[in-house]
Motif scaffolding. Structure first.
Motif, mmCIF file in Angstrom:
data_model
loop_
_atom_site.group_PDB
_atom_site.id
_atom_site.type_symbol
_atom_site.label_atom_id
_atom_site.label_comp_id
_atom_site.label_asym_id
_atom_site.label_seq_id
_atom_site.Cartn_x
_atom_site.Cartn_y
_atom_site.Cartn_z
ATOM 1 N N TYR A 171 -13.504 -5.220 11.967
ATOM 2 C CA TYR A 171 -13.952 -4.310 10.911
ATOM 3 C C TYR A 171 -15.420 -4.546 10.564
ATOM 4 N N HIS A 172 -15.778 -5.800 10.327
ATOM 5 C CA HIS A 172 -17.138 -6.079 9.875
ATOM 6 C C HIS A 172 -18.181 -5.728 10.924
ATOM 7 N N ILE B 165 -2.954 -5.262 -1.355
ATOM 8 C CA ILE B 165 -3.385 -4.673 -0.081
ATOM 9 C C ILE B 165 -4.273 -5.656 0.681
ATOM 10 N N VAL B 166 -3.963 -5.861 1.934
ATOM 11 C CA VAL B 166 -4.706 -6.810 2.758
ATOM 12 C C VAL B 166 -6.130 -6.297 2.972
ATOM 13 N N ASP C 15 -9.410 0.758 -1.167
ATOM 14 C CA ASP C 15 -8.982 2.151 -1.056
ATOM 15 C C ASP C 15 -9.214 2.862 -2.395
ATOM 16 N N PHE D 47 -7.978 3.363 12.512
ATOM 17 C CA PHE D 47 -8.569 3.252 11.181
ATOM 18 C C PHE D 47 -9.925 3.951 11.216
ATOM 19 N N GLN E 227 -2.870 7.487 6.081
ATOM 20 C CA GLN E 227 -3.592 8.031 4.914
ATOM 21 C C GLN E 227 -4.334 9.290 5.371
ATOM 22 N N SER F 40 -15.524 -0.739 0.492
ATOM 23 C CA SER F 40 -14.731 -0.745 -0.734
ATOM 24 C C SER F 40 -13.254 -0.908 -0.410
ATOM 25 N N GLY G 202 -9.913 4.588 5.468
ATOM 26 C CA GLY G 202 -8.476 4.449 5.606
ATOM 27 C C GLY G 202 -7.894 4.705 6.981
ATOM 28 N N LEU H 10 0.811 -1.220 0.000
ATOM 29 C CA LEU H 10 0.000 0.000 0.000
ATOM 30 C C LEU H 10 0.844 1.270 0.000
ATOM 31 N N TYR H 11 1.903 1.277 0.782
ATOM 32 C CA TYR H 11 2.732 2.484 0.910
ATOM 33 C C TYR H 11 4.091 2.243 0.280
ATOM 34 N N GLN I 83 -15.609 3.079 4.443
ATOM 35 C CA GLN I 83 -14.266 2.927 5.024
ATOM 36 C C GLN I 83 -13.374 4.001 4.432
#
Ligand code: AG3
Length: 587
Positions: A69-70, A58-59, A168, A238, A205, A166, A200, A16-17, A198
Motif C-alpha cells: 500500500y505505502h 478496521i485493519v 474509510d 483495492f 465497497q 485516510s 476502498g 468493516l462489513y 485511498q
C-alpha cells in the motif's frame, strides 16, 4: 466482532462489513483498544503478519504487507509527475509509512504531514518502529497535528503531490471525502500536480471509488484509478483514486515513471513502473462513461381526432416496457380514465418511469430507464402504437455527472420519421450560463408562449438523509414544490421505495400529478443524486425552483435541461434553438 476467544486462542475479526469478515490469530495484545478521542485504536501482534494497527475495528496496516500500500500510494503519483516533486503533503498517514516512502525521493525538499490523531503517531512510532523508520530524524519532515481539511486551505498552490492516507469515510475521515475538501486539495496543488486518495475495496465497497471519482471530477482536470491488492485490506482489488491539476498529466504517467524510476536509483519491493496502474482498464472506462440512466423524450403528432384514453396509453406504457426490456412496477398512475389536455399517465418501471400526456394534437412521451435504452425500438414502437408518422425526440444522458459540456455533447435532438425509418444524427441543445437563464431577459418563455415545456434537473451531492426518506421526498413534491412554483397539484404525491435490485437506483421515486402536467423524480441513495422531470403548460420561476430544490436536498450542483414540449409545426432547428442546457452551483 473484534477480539474473539476460540478455545485457548485469541482471534481478531475485522468489523468493516456487517455480512462478511476476515480474521487472524493473535499472539499478543500490544495496545488494548484505546479511545483516542477520535477513534478506537488497537495494536496486535500476530505470528503471520507481525504487528497490526487497527482503527475502529478496521485493519489499517500489518508489518508484513504494509509496503504494498505505502509504495503504491506514494510512488505512483511521485513518479507519474512530469517533473520531480519538491513539496509533498500527506493528510492522515500517522503511522508514517507514506512519509517513509516519499522521503526516499531525493528531489523532495519538504514533506508536511497533517494527522488529526496524535496518538496514532505516538503509538505507531513506539510499537511499530519499522514503519516510520528514518522519518522523524529527517530534517525534511514536518508533522502538524491538526485537521487536514482545515490546514490544506492555507497551502494554496504549494504542493506537487498530495497523498490522502485516510481511514474509510466513516468516523474522523468523513470530512475528507467531499467536494469542498477535494476542491481545496486541487487549490493546494502546483500546476501539473497530482493528488491521490485511498478509495476502498473495488468490489466490497463499490461506491467509494466511483463516489470519489465523481467528486474529484468536479475540480480536477483528469481522474485516474490506481489498483493493487494486499492482504490487509480484505476483498481483492483495492483502489486509489488520483486527480491531476492540468489536462494530460496522466497521459504521460507511464512514460514519465519508467524514466524517473530509473533515475531515482532506489529499489522498491512492490511498486514498479512496469506494472500498469490500470490493471482493470474496463473498470476505469466504466467510471468515465457511466451514467445513472438514459431518457428518450418524444413529441408525437396524434393522427386525426383520436384521443387515446387511459387504457390505450396504459397499454403503450406496458408494451414500451417490453420493447425496452424493463419490468413494470405497480399499476399506472393517472388522475382519470379520460386523460384530457395535460393529464398524465405514469408507469413506474424497475428503476425509473415511463410517462404520457397530451397537449393539443401532440402526445408528449418520456421514456426513462436506468438500464441500457434501446432508443430506436422505443421510438419506433411509440410511433406505431399511436399510428403516427413522426416523432420529435430528445435523447438525454441522465446523471452522467458533472461536465456540462460533455453532457451537452451527448444530448441529441432529432426527428424520427417512420418513412425514413432511421434516426438522423441530430442537433445539440444550447449551452448557457445559469445567470443568463435566470435573467429577466431570458427568451425561453417569450418564444414558447403557448406551448408546454419541460424542466429537467440532475442534482448531485445531495444529503443522504433527505433523499433516503420517502416522506421527505413526498413532502418536497407534494407541498414544497407547489409552493415554489405556484403550480396546482392533482391528488397526492406517490412515493414508493423501489429499485433496490440495482444499487445505483436504490431509493424512493415520486410522482406528483399537476394541473396541466406532472413532476416525476427519482432518488439514488448510493449516488447521492436526484433526477427530476417537470412537464407543464404554465410557467414558473426557474431560479426559485431550482435553487430552493437544491437547498431542500442540500444538493451542490445541478445540470438542467429546458425543453419546449408539445410543439406542432416547428422545425427541428427551431426546437434545437429553444432547447437549453445549463449548470447551477449552490450559493
Ligand atoms: N489507510 C487506509 C486503510 C483502508 C482500510 N480500508 C479498507 N480495508 N476498506 C491505511 C493507513 C496506512 N498508512
Amino acid at each position: 466482532m473484534g477480539l474473539v476467544k476460540k478455545g485457548k486462542d485469541l482471534w481478531f475479526f475485522e468489523d468493516l462489513y456487517t455480512d462478511t469478515t476476515y480474521g487472524f490469530k493473535v499472539a499478543k495484545v500490544i495496545v488494548p483498544e484505546t479511545d483516542t478521542g477520535f477513534q478506537k485504536l488497537m495494536i496486535l501482534e500476530t505470528d503471520r503478519f507481525g504487528r497490526v494497527l487497527i482503527l475502529d475495528g478496521i485493519v489499517q496496516l500489518t508489518e508484513e504487507d504494509e509496503g504494498i500500500y505505502h509504495e503504491w500510494i506514494a510512488h505512483w503519483p511521485l513518479f507519474a509527475l512530469q517533473r520531480p516533486a519538491r513539496h509533498v503533503l500527506i493528510i492522515g498517514g500517522g503511522d508514517c509509512g507514506v512519509a517513509r516512502e516519499v522521503l526516499r525521493h531525493k528531489s523532495v525538499e519538504k514533506v508536511t504531514m497533517v494527522e488529526i490523531d496524535r496518538m496514532v503517531c505516538d503509538l505507531c512510532r513506539r510499537h511499530m518502529p519499522s514503519v516510520s523508520e528514518g522519518v522523524y530524524d529527517d530534517p525534511r519532515f514536518r508533522l502538524i497535528i491538526g485537521d487536514g481539511a482545515e490546514v490544506i486551505r492555507q497551502m494554496k498552490g504549494k504542493c506537487d503531490v498530495i497523498v490522502i492516507d485516510s481511514t474509510d469515510p466513516i468516523g474522523p475521515a468523513q470530512s475528507l471525502f467531499n467536494t469542498d475538501f477535494y476542491q481545496s486539495v486541487y487549490d493546494a496543488l502546483t500546476a501539473g500536480g497530482i493528488a491521490i486518495h485511498q478509495t476502498g475495496a473495488l468490489i466490497l465497497q463499490p461506491f467509494e471509488a466511483p463516489g470519489s471519482w465523481r467528486q474529484l471530477e468536479r475540480s480536477f482536470d483528469d481522474v485516474r484509478v490506481v489498483q493493487f491488492a494486499n492482504i490487509s485490506y480484505m476483498g481483492g482489488p483495492f483502489s486509489l483514486t488520483a486527480g491531476s491539476k492540468g489536462k494530460g498529466v496522466f497521459k504521460s504517467a507511464e512514460r514519465n515513471a519508467l524514466k524517473a524510476f530509473k533515475k531515482a536509483g532506489f529499489k522498491t519491493s512492490w511498486y514498479s513502473p512496469r506494472i500498469p496502474a490500470l490493471p482493470y482498464p474496463e473498470f476505469q472506462k466504466r467510471l468515465e462513461t457511466d451514467k445513472y440512466g438514459e431518457e428518450v423524450v418524444m413529441d408525437i403528432e396524434l393522427p386525426g381526432r383520436s384521443c387515446p384514453d387511459a387504457k390505450k396509453v396504459g397499454k403503450w406504457a406496458l408494451r414500451t416496457c417490453d420493447a425496452i426490456h424493463m419490468i413494470p412496477f405497480g399499476e399506472p398512475i393517472t388522475a382519470s380514465s379520460v386523460l384530457g389536455e395535460g393529464e398524465t399517465l405514469v408507469q413506474y418501471v424497475e428503476t425509473s418511469a415511463i410517462s404520457y400526456r397530451r397537449y393539443g394534437r401532440l402526445a408528449a412521451l418520456n421514456c426513462f430507464t436506468c438500464a441500457a435504452l434501446p432508443m430506436e425500438a422505443a421510438v419506433r414502437f411509440s410511433i406505431d402504437h399511436f399510428k403516427a408518422q413522426r416523432a420529435l425526440c430528445w435523447y438525454l444522458p441522465r446523471g452522467s455527472f458533472v461536465d456540462v459540456k460533455a453532457i451537452r455533447k451527448n444530448t441529441r435532438i432529432f426527428e424520427y420519421d417512420r418513412a425514413a425509418d432511421r434516426a438522423p444524427k441530430g442537433l445539440m441543445p444550447r449551452l448557457l450560463d445559469s445567470s443568463d437563464v435566470f435573467a429577466p431577459a431570458f427568451s425561453f418563455f417569450r418564444e414558447n408562449k403557448d406551448s408546454a415545456f419541460e424542466l429537467i434537473m440532475d442534482i448531485y451531492d445531495c444529503d443522504y438523509d433527505k433523499i433516503a426518506s420517502s416522506p421527505a421526498v413526498a413532502r418536497w413534491a407534494g407541498s414544497e414544490f407547489p409552493k415554489m412554483t405556484g403550480l396546482r397539484t392533482v391528488g397526492n404525491a406517490d412515493a414508493p421505495d423501489f429499485g433496490h435490485a440495482k444499487k445505483k437506483t436504490a431509493g424512493p421515486s415520486v410522482v406528483q400529478l399537476l394541473q396541466g402536467g406532472s413532476n416525476i423524480s427519482h432518488y439514488s441513495v448510493n449516488w447521492l443524486m436526484i433526477v427530476v422531470n417537470i412537464v407543464i403548460n404554465r410557467r414558473f420561476s426557474l431560479e426559485k425552483t431550482i435553487r430552493r430544490t437544491m437547498r431542500y436536498f442540500k444538493g451542490r450542483y445541478a445540470v438542467c435541461w429546458l425543453l419546449p414540449r408539445g410543439n406542432s409545426g416547428r422545425t427541428l432547428k427551431e426546437i434545437a434553438e429553444n432547447t437549453f442546457i445549463f449548470a447551477v452551483e449552490d450559493k
